[in-house]
Design a protein around this motif. Structure first.
Motif, PDB file in Angstrom:
ATOM      1  N   GLU B  55     -41.786  -5.136  46.798  1.00 42.50           N
ATOM      2  CA  GLU B  55     -41.409  -6.540  46.886  1.00 42.50           C
ATOM      3  C   GLU B  55     -42.660  -7.339  46.527  1.00 42.50           C
ATOM      4  OE1 GLU B  55     -38.259  -6.467  47.894  1.00 42.50           O
ATOM      5  OE2 GLU B  55     -37.907  -8.617  47.690  1.00 42.50           O
ATOM      6  N   VAL B  56     -42.571  -8.166  45.492  1.00 45.06           N
ATOM      7  CA  VAL B  56     -43.748  -8.933  45.076  1.00 45.06           C
ATOM      8  C   VAL B  56     -43.559 -10.399  45.450  1.00 45.06           C
ATOM      9  CG1 VAL B  56     -45.115  -9.682  43.085  1.00 45.06           C
ATOM     10  CG2 VAL B  56     -44.245  -7.341  43.189  1.00 45.06           C
ATOM     11  N   HIS B  57     -44.581 -10.999  46.062  1.00 51.72           N
ATOM     12  CA  HIS B  57     -44.502 -12.404  46.486  1.00 51.72           C
ATOM     13  C   HIS B  57     -45.537 -13.198  45.724  1.00 51.72           C
ATOM     14  CE1 HIS B  57     -42.185 -10.744  49.817  1.00 51.72           C
ATOM     15  NE2 HIS B  57     -43.138  -9.846  49.916  1.00 51.72           N
ATOM     16  N   THR B  58     -45.077 -14.152  44.912  1.00 46.58           N
ATOM     17  CA  THR B  58     -46.042 -15.022  44.243  1.00 46.58           C
ATOM     18  C   THR B  58     -46.237 -16.251  45.115  1.00 46.58           C
ATOM     19  OG1 THR B  58     -44.276 -16.106  43.019  1.00 46.58           O
ATOM     20  CG2 THR B  58     -45.391 -14.286  41.918  1.00 46.58           C
ATOM     21  N   ASP B  59     -47.428 -16.844  45.045  1.00 49.65           N
ATOM     22  CA  ASP B  59     -47.748 -18.008  45.862  1.00 49.65           C
ATOM     23  C   ASP B  59     -47.799 -19.239  44.950  1.00 49.65           C
ATOM     24  OD1 ASP B  59     -48.340 -19.420  48.093  1.00 49.65           O
ATOM     25  OD2 ASP B  59     -50.163 -18.309  48.598  1.00 49.65           O
ATOM     26  N   GLY B  60     -47.979 -20.429  45.533  1.00 49.79           N
ATOM     27  CA  GLY B  60     -48.095 -21.640  44.728  1.00 49.79           C
ATOM     28  C   GLY B  60     -46.810 -22.441  44.776  1.00 49.79           C
ATOM     29  N   ASN B  62     -44.312 -22.577  42.903  1.00 48.98           N
ATOM     30  CA  ASN B  62     -43.095 -21.845  42.559  1.00 48.98           C
ATOM     31  C   ASN B  62     -42.939 -20.556  43.358  1.00 48.98           C
ATOM     32  OD1 ASN B  62     -41.355 -23.032  40.787  1.00 48.98           O
ATOM     33  ND2 ASN B  62     -42.747 -22.710  39.039  1.00 48.98           N
ATOM     34  N   ALA B  63     -43.479 -20.567  44.585  1.00 45.82           N
ATOM     35  CA  ALA B  63     -43.517 -19.332  45.373  1.00 45.82           C
ATOM     36  C   ALA B  63     -42.136 -18.686  45.464  1.00 45.82           C
ATOM     37  CB  ALA B  63     -44.047 -19.635  46.771  1.00 45.82           C
ATOM     38  N   HIS B  64     -42.089 -17.408  45.166  1.00 44.97           N
ATOM     39  CA  HIS B  64     -40.833 -16.686  45.307  1.00 44.97           C
ATOM     40  C   HIS B  64     -41.127 -15.198  45.425  1.00 44.97           C
ATOM     41  CE1 HIS B  64     -41.715 -16.428  41.000  1.00 44.97           C
ATOM     42  NE2 HIS B  64     -40.965 -15.338  40.978  1.00 44.97           N
ATOM     43  N   SER B  65     -40.109 -14.446  45.809  1.00 45.54           N
ATOM     44  CA  SER B  65     -40.323 -13.000  45.871  1.00 45.54           C
ATOM     45  C   SER B  65     -39.388 -12.312  44.880  1.00 45.54           C
ATOM     46  CB  SER B  65     -40.122 -12.471  47.286  1.00 45.54           C
ATOM     47  OG  SER B  65     -38.829 -12.797  47.720  1.00 45.54           O
ATOM     48  N   THR B  66     -39.841 -11.192  44.354  1.00 39.39           N
ATOM     49  CA  THR B  66     -39.092 -10.465  43.325  1.00 39.39           C
ATOM     50  C   THR B  66     -39.086  -8.978  43.667  1.00 39.39           C
ATOM     51  OG1 THR B  66     -40.083 -12.004  41.759  1.00 39.39           O
ATOM     52  CG2 THR B  66     -38.854 -10.165  40.819  1.00 39.39           C
ATOM     53  N   ARG B  67     -37.918  -8.383  43.540  1.00 40.11           N
ATOM     54  CA  ARG B  67     -37.800  -6.937  43.702  1.00 40.11           C
ATOM     55  C   ARG B  67     -38.301  -6.288  42.414  1.00 40.11           C
ATOM     56  NH1 ARG B  67     -36.979  -3.158  47.666  1.00 40.11           N
ATOM     57  NH2 ARG B  67     -35.699  -1.409  46.925  1.00 40.11           N
TER      58      ARG B  67
END
Lengths: 188, 323
Positions: B55-60, B62-67
């Motif tokens: 599970e990858v979580h980007t910050d900022g 547009n923060a979102h998580s992607t499988r």
């Protein structure tokens, strides 16, 4: 019910009522194809050895077996004798039943004897066994670039192995009993 | 127990020697070394592989998580680079395959050497692969070629295709090979017949390249012009499989069809189905035909260099005790 992925050396498989003990196995997964477990199995009735490939997805029936910890005490031309250190019970296994594993035995070594009911059918060696190098050429510095990596060595039970060229006579080394590989030198 | 200094040095040197020689080999042939992503949305569709999902979580803002998943091979990214016009590329990439049994010949993570060359086919690639392995191992071995379909035809009397399910089932009963279940894919029946009846005689040949696979076992390779076989090969040293090489499939329509089938096989096997890599399908039509590519396990090459039978013997952190 069991899966071929659970097969180990000494596993007893019931195939249509006939019992077979696994003497060696290897998982095979051809690149991007299906996977198999390639086994060499020995009939507990006739002693016949056959190769058999089990599909990983197959369902198998294993027979209940028991492990008994025993020490190797001696071997002669045909058979190998083990003793239970607590009860002094002895069991014998033919060299045929033990196969290639016999080469790793040394006096006093603890092994698991695999028992089917009252019958000893196979042995399970420790994965790694420590030996002393008794004969090898003097150590030199390794040079992997020239392919100068391994040399022959004899260990204290007579087994011949290949060791890195930095290993000396008198060194303690661990040997992998599944592959016959030198594993590492044991710090003194 | 930790390894002694001499064991650590030897193992480190073996890897240095292998990777130095690999890089030397490809640079002298004007290949460019590339670095490709490890964490991707589409880590691979092969039904028998299990990618490690993360599970990858980007910050900022547009923060979102992607499988996402860790690559099972850098193949998809490599082909996108070919589509972008690079002609000859190679990479040394860490790859990850869950549900493997660490030790002996396997590990959950290992190092893959992949290389691609546009304008060349699998025959050229077989020659190059033999030369590469000889260069790394400092040997001068002949690599025998064994045709899968020829050997199959010799024993079973025909070259198998997708529609031959019934004939294959007949072969199973005739040759005393376990009957397939109703849902066993055709490629698995073929491979099981091959592995059981033909393989034992081939494996004694030492160093060899098994080539020209039946079409149901094509994977990502191109079909031969006459439709007899897939232009695929694998190199073996005895039982040890070293690589899997193809004349690459560049037909995006056919590739999509195979991805859909593989996705379906994954679904049936209750494995996670990752999305089809649309970027890869978009890049395929730009590849020249033929284009060849090979994936080779570097850990196993180091095992050969070391004369080792167990992958544990060549690692500073032996796999079998890590998980």
């Amino acid at each position: 019910m069991a899966s071929p992925n659970d097969i180990k050396k000494g596993t007893v498989i019931n195939m249509n009522g006939d019992l077979w003990v696994v003497t060696s196995f290897q998982r095979v997964s051809p690149g991007k194809g299906s996977s198999f477990v390639r086994t060499r199995i020995k009939s507990l009735v006739t002693g016949k050895v056959v190769e058999n490939n089990f599909k990983s997805a197959e369902t198998l029936t294993f027979e209940q077996v028991n492990n008994r910890k025993m020490q190797f005490i001696f071997g002669d031309a045909d058979s190998l004798t083990f003793m239970d250190g607590q009860t002094f019970d002895q069991v014998q296994l033919s060299r045929d039943m033990v196969g290639d594993d016999a080469a790793y035995l040394k006096e006093g070594l603890d092994v698991n004897i695999i028992m089917h009911g009252e019958k000893a059918i196979s042995i399970e060696l420790p994965l790694k066994i420590q030996y002393v190098i008794t004969e090898t050429e003097p150590a030199t510095k390794g040079n992997t670039a020239s392919g100068n990596v391994l040399k022959d060595a004899k260990v204290d039970n007579g087994l011949m192995i290949r060791v890195p060229i930095f290993v000396n006579q008198g060194d303690n080394v661990l040997v992998n009993t599944e592959t016959g590989d030198y594993v590492e030198r044991v710090a003194k | 127990m930790s390894l002694t200094k001499s064991d650590l040095e030897l193992r480190a040197q073996l890897w240095n020697t292998a990777t130095d020689r690999i890089r030397e080999f490809f640079r002298s042939r004007e290949y460019i070394e590339v670095v490709t992503p490890i964490v991707v949305r589409s880590p691979g569709m092969e039904p028998n592989l299990s990618p490690l999902a993360v599970e990858v979580h980007t910050d900022g803002p547009n923060a979102h998580s992607t499988r996402m998943g860790l690559i099972t091979s850098p193949e998809y990214s490599m082909k996108k680079l070919l589509g972008g016009g690079l002609e000859k590329i190679f990479t040394l990439a860490p790859v990850f395959r869950d549900r493997e049994m660490p030790g002996q010949r396997w590990n959950i993570e290992f190092t893959m050497l992949e290389w691609y060359s546009q304008g060349k086919d699998y025959r050229y690639l077989m020659t190059e692969t033999g030369e590469l392995m000889n260069a790394v191992l400092g040997r001068n071995d002949e690599w025998l070629r064994v045709s899968y379909v020829d050997e199959f035809e010799k024993v079973f009397g025909f070259v198998p295709h997708d529609e031959d399910r019934l004939r294959l089932i007949e072969c199973c009963s005739k040759f005393n090979v376990a009957e397939p279940s109703a849902d066993e894919p055709v490629h698995e029946i073929i491979d099981r017949l091959f592995q059981t009846i033909i393989w034992p005689a081939i494996v004694t040949k030492g160093r060899f390249m098994l080539c020209e696979y039946p079409l149901p076992c094509a994977s990502l390779s191109k079909s031969s012009p006459d439709g007899r076989y897939a232009e695929r090969f694998e190199a073996f040293v005895g039982e040890l499989e070293m690589c899997n090489g193809f004349t690459e499939l560049t037909d995006a329509v056919e590739q999509r069809r195979r991805f859909v089938l593989e996705g379906e096989e994954r679904r049936l096997a209750k494995k996670e189905v990752f999305p089809i890599d649309e970027g890869l399908l978009a890049a395929l039509p730009s590849l020249r035909s033929p284009t060849c590519g090979n994936a080779l396990g570097v850990d196993r090459l180091v095992m050969l260099l070391a004369g080792a039978n167990d992958i544990d013997s060549v690692h500073l952190f032996p796999p079998s005790s890590r998980y």
